[in-house]
Design an enzyme around this catalytic site. Structure first.
Site, PDB file in Angstrom:
ATOM      1  N   LYS A  78       0.866  -1.176   0.000  1.00  0.00           N
ATOM      2  CA  LYS A  78       0.000   0.000   0.000  1.00  0.00           C
ATOM      3  C   LYS A  78       0.906   1.230   0.000  1.00  0.00           C
ATOM      4  CE  LYS A  78      -3.877   1.753   2.831  1.00  0.00           C
ATOM      5  NZ  LYS A  78      -4.653   1.524   4.078  1.00  0.00           N
ATOM      6  N   SER A 153      -9.663   1.193   3.120  1.00  0.00           N
ATOM      7  CA  SER A 153      -8.825   2.009   2.270  1.00  0.00           C
ATOM      8  C   SER A 153      -7.763   1.208   1.496  1.00  0.00           C
ATOM      9  CB  SER A 153      -8.113   3.063   3.112  1.00  0.00           C
ATOM     10  OG  SER A 153      -7.240   2.449   4.038  1.00  0.00           O
ATOM     11  N   SER A 177      -9.813  -1.225   7.178  1.00  0.00           N
ATOM     12  CA  SER A 177      -9.175  -0.990   5.876  1.00  0.00           C
ATOM     13  C   SER A 177      -8.419  -2.164   5.293  1.00  0.00           C
ATOM     14  CB  SER A 177      -8.231   0.208   5.964  1.00  0.00           C
ATOM     15  OG  SER A 177      -8.966   1.398   5.982  1.00  0.00           O
TER      16      SER A 177
END
Lengths: 485, 479
Positions: A78, A153, A177
């Site tokens: 990420k 996310s 997330s």
């Protein structure tokens, strides 16, 4: 089977036997990325050259007989993890040009074991969102249905697994997330206990809630990745100095006698029928495996979302103050005076959702409101934590849905932040309690979207939920389904 | 109407740790800009603070030395505001739960002894520094130097117990002496290692409610503290007498004009939005730790001052001079331990040693005459081997060469002559050569005696034992 479809343990076996090289696996995955990215948009940055170089290094290491389970495995991160010399944006325009001078501890641990970095993955801006739509680099699409969101996310981290653009990825989970996108994309995602994994070098959203975790194709890979990143870090005062167990030893398909709690507050009216059906089936599967179910109550569940949006935003308002255009990141081209430099740089650099949360958090901390909002939210947080501790006096794990619905359509909730916030209703309490949770594939909706189940464990009870997730995985076929791109 | 000033002081004490409070960067003063920085003190994304244990020890020391209670649990908080010298956009400080609470200092002066309360002491990080105008390699403009960012500070907050500028200075001097004694601060006010903000208000004598206060910043010497407070008291009294009202504000002291001017008013005051820093766990201090630190607490000046008088029999003046500086006191004590008589050692330390140190601009730590050597010198005087006067010559030689006093005495033939035969011979010769003066003495002009003493001492090159000379000379002159 194509090389990019393999799990860590499968690819590792092939690398060990010298059936394939890391360069071959890396090249195959890079080609896959090139082929599917136009449809998925999981990556913000693809590090082709660095990946090939790292793969060559890995092959040398393997040739010298020094192979580790992660050596030569192509992974992606990420874009919230700092990577030395590699642009790290947190999906924000304000960090568009930011090249970090150091590595996040969790990435460093993977790197030292010889993992190969393919690139940096899309996410909601500063990890604020549940759909990956707030990224400054455009939304990531769900590989199962490109009209749908991948969740957020860590949407890029989940989509990259589902689209076979990486063998394993790391995400972060502040209110769901990791688990929610894992559920929406049909992969495994684990949010460890707060303090289990170092946060050093991970761009902070809400420091008391953020936690790093793996996103993988199966539970075995999840155990491998967790073991690799977990552990005390002297650079993170909130990381816990406790030995790291070998999580792969928990990969036992046996839940006989395991007491699993079903919290009545999570099985509510309005739960999507497909989600409910998947959960009911999962319960039956577990019963068949010998697990025992206990009805429990987590009475303060209703307050979790509201509490989260006070605590997380309060911390965020302070954490994001450093993006001021002075030392790094975006600075307005029309600075004017000092105050104008600040306000213009931040206005131009931050997206709408980030601004909304900074405003909310600033308000919650302001003099005259602090007691009514922040302090009260902290008290409620303690109550939520106590709910879980009490429940764990009688059960070993808690089984819940991950999200109330399968992945929704892109744009469906972007104009209604409150609806968006409610999609984390079942994951947020776990962060508030600081404990661990895992999302495992457990079904498909009528429209062909994956549905995950959530197993919540005691603080530092990762082994228990890994074992329960593994048993379920071994008894079902959901994790074997692949998105047709 | 008569007015009563009410003053409270907030003192920032920069701690003498080798590294910063939340990272491993050096705290050395004067390095080239931004050369002592890392991701943590630069406020880079993802960087996290880790508390320096030494800072906590120093805070405990300061707390114990100022009679504070050490909190078993204290919490770091973020103070949020934007400024280019503040890299994270917040300062890590302590707010609701500081490490030390409820102490006091006793100050002496024309008011007798007065107790000034200390509300709290907390730990915090310093900000960086803005450099304006010409920056090497950058041309004109403003630059940020973050070498000082994250340097450890203690903030010592007094109760509003101070009633005059003189009391404020006495309190500050006492606190300054303590932190320097503890070795936790270099006390350099010019470099800002010890700096003070003063909260000043006035109220009619006998009133039970304090007036509105102004906070005065930037007072970086004892002299300026006195000036700034006196100016501010006068300004507020005049304002009230003219029918005006004091407003709550922050004022800046200008050392050139000696005046204070408004910097920002209450309405412009920051809302710092303090909240507990989630990156740092609450600081838990065990009683064992406090006891360990207590064990390393040096004897403080107040206790030394008392002991020098009561146990060593020194006059108050000597005790005060010797205890003013910890190194000086330690030197003196080392002399006593080595066997020097206390009063003699005190005289030499305050006299010859201080004179030489001042002459050469040296600190006591750099004194070439060790306490052992000084003690050896004093022993030679005591035994009568040399006179006090010769001792000064020997001392100068010791200072220059670092040699043993006995060796110098021997080498230079400075042994005192107490042999009556030898002295008698000299006296006889002097008297024979100065018969006129002998007659004058015998005629009652006793002042001439001094002339003979001088002559004899000169003839003996200062080595004659003055006591013997006096005695024999008197006998001989009287005939």
């Amino acid at each position: 089977m194509d090389l990019f479809e393999l799990t860590i343990h499968e690819l590792h076996e092939k690398l060990k036997k010298r059936e394939v090289s890391s360069v071959e696996a890396t090249k195959a995955t890079l080609a896959r990325i090139e082929a599917v990215e136009p449809k998925v948009n999981a990556f913000i940055t693809v590090t082709t050259d660095e990946a090939l170089k790292a793969a060559e290094e890995a092959d040398k290491r393997i040739a010298s007989g020094n192979i580790d389970i992660l050596t030569g495995i192509p992974v992606a991160l990420k874009d919230i993890f700092l990577t030395k010399g590699i642009r790290t944006t947190c999906a924000s325009k304000i960090l568009d040009n930011f090249v970090p001078p150091y590595d996040a501890t969790s990435w460093l641990k993977l790197k030292e074991r010889g993992a190969v970095l393919l690139g940096k993955l899309n996410q909601d801006e500063f990890a604020m969102g549940s759909s990956c739509e707030s990224s400054a680099f455009g939304p990531t699409k769900n590989p199962w249905n490109p009209d749908c969101i991948p969740g957020g996310s860590s949407g890029g981290s989940a989509a990259a697994i589902a689209a076979q653009e990486a063998v394993a990825t790391l995400g972060t989970d502040t209110g769901g997330s990791i688990r929610q996108p894992a559920s929406h994309c049909g992969c495994v995602g684990l949010k460890p206990t707060y303090g289990r994994v170092s946060r050093y070098g991970v761009i902070a959203y809400a420091s008391s809630l953020d936690q790093v975790g793996p996103m993988t194709r199966d539970v075995t890979d999840c155990a491998i990745m967790l073991g690799a990143v977990a552990g005390y870090d002297p650079l993170d005062s909130t990381s816990v100095n406790m030995p790291v167990p070998d999580y792969t030893k928990a990969l036992i398909p046996d839940v006989k006698g395991l007491k699993i709690g079903l919290p009545k507050e999570y099985y509510i009216e309005g739960l999507d029928p497909d989600v409910k059906k998947a959960l009911d089936l999962a319960i039956e599967t577990y019963r068949g495996l010998g697990a025992e179910f206990v009805d429990i109550s987590l009475p303060h569940t209703d307050y979790a979302v509201a509490t989260y949006y006070l605590i997380a935003t309060a911390e965020a308002s302070s954490n994001l103050a450093r993006y001021d255009g002075v030392r790094f990141g975006h600075r307005t081209s029309e600075p004017g005076n000092l105050i104008e430099t600040y306000s213009r740089s931040r206005d131009e650099g931050f997206g709408a959702e980030v601004k909304r949360r900074i405003m909310l958090g600033t308000y919650a901390l302001s003099s005259g409101y602090y007691d009514a909002y922040y302090i009260k939210a902290q008290k409620v947080r303690t109550l939520i934590m106590n709910d879980f501790l009490k429940a764990f006096e009688t059960v070993d794990a808690i089984l819940t849905p991950v999200a109330p619905t399968p992945a929704f359509r892109i744009g469906e909730k972007s104009s209604d932040p409150l609806q968006m916030y409610l999609s984390d209703i079942f994951t947020i309490p776990v962060n508030m309690a600081g404990t661990c949770g895992i999302s495992v594939p457990a079904g498909m909706s009528a429209s062909g979207l994956p549905i995950g189940l959530q197993l919540i464990g005691k603080p530092f009870g990762e082994e228990t939920i890994i074992r329960a997730a593994y048993a379920f995985e071994q008894a079902t076929e959901w994790h074997k389904r692949k998105a047709a791109l | 109407m008569k007015f009563q000033p009410v003053i409270g002081l907030e003192v920032h004490v920069q701690l003498l740790t080798n590294t910063k409070i939340f990272c491993g960067c050096s705290t050395k003063f004067g390095a080239s800009p931004n050369s002592q920085t890392c991701p943590v003190c630069l406020g880079m994304p993802g960087a996290l603070p880790v508390l320096n244990r030494k800072v906590v020890e120093y805070a405990i020391l300061a707390g114990l030395a100022t009679n504070c209670a050490i909190a078993p649990r204290s919490v770091f908080a973020r103070k949020n505001y934007f400024y280019p010298d503040l890299p994270k956009g917040y300062q890590i400080s302590q707010f609701e739960l500081p490490i030390c609470i409820g102490g006091h200092l006793d100050i002496e002066g024309e008011w007798g002894t007065k107790r000034i309360g200390i509300t709290r002491i907390h730990m915090e990080e310093d900000a960086g520094k803005l450099v304006h105008s010409d920056i090497p390699g950058m041309g004109s403009g403003s630059g940020v130097d973050l070498n000082r960012a994250c340097t450890p500070l203690l903030e010592v907050v007094s109760e509003p117990d101070i009633r005059s500028a003189d009391e404020a200075v006495a309190y500050l001097k006492k606190l300054h002496q303590i932190v320097v004694y503890l070795g936790i601060c270099d006390g350099n006010m010019e470099e800002g290692s010890f700096r003070c903000d003063a909260n000043v208000s006035v109220m009619p004598v006998g009133a039970d409610k304090f007036g509105t206060r102004a906070e005065i910043k930037n007072v970086n010497s004892f002299k300026f503290v006195k000036q700034a407070i006196e100016y501010e008291i006068e300004r507020q009294i005049e304002l009230i007498e003219d029918g005006g009202k004091v407003v709550q504000e922050t004022r800046l002291f200008n050392p050139d004009s000696g005046a204070t001017r408004s910097m920002r008013g209450k309405e412009e005051a920051h809302d710092y939005r303090y909240f507990p820093d989630p990156d740092l766990v609450p600081l838990v201090i065990s009683t064992d730790w406090v006891e360990e630190v207590q064990g390393s607490l040096p004897e403080l000046p107040e206790a030394k001052f008392k002991r020098y008088q009561e146990e060593l029999g020194l006059p108050a003046y000597d005790a005060e001079v010797l205890t003013a500086d910890r190194q000086l006191a330690e030197y003196f004590e080392a002399c006593v331990t080595a066997g020097s008589p206390a009063k003699a050692a005190a005289n030499w330390v305050m006299g010859e040693i201080t004179r030489k140190l001042n002459e050469e601009g040296k600190a006591i730590a750099a004194c070439p005459v060790t306490p052992q050597l000084l003690t050896a010198l004093l022993a030679l005087i005591e035994k009568g081997t040399i006179s006090g006067k010769i001792a000064k010559t020997v001392f100068d030689e010791m200072w220059a060469t670092g040699k043993e006093p006995a060796a110098i005495v021997e080498e230079k033939g400075l042994v005192q002559v107490s042999d009556t035969g030898e002295i008698e011979k000299i006296i006889d010769e002097i008297m024979a050569a100065n018969m006129g003066q002998v007659e004058e003495f015998r005629g009652g002009k006793e002042k001439v005696f001094g002339f003979f003493v001088g002559q004899v001492m000169r003839a003996s090159k200062g080595k004659a034992n003055p006591a013997v000379v006096n005695e024999m000379l008197l006998k001989k002159l009287k005939g």
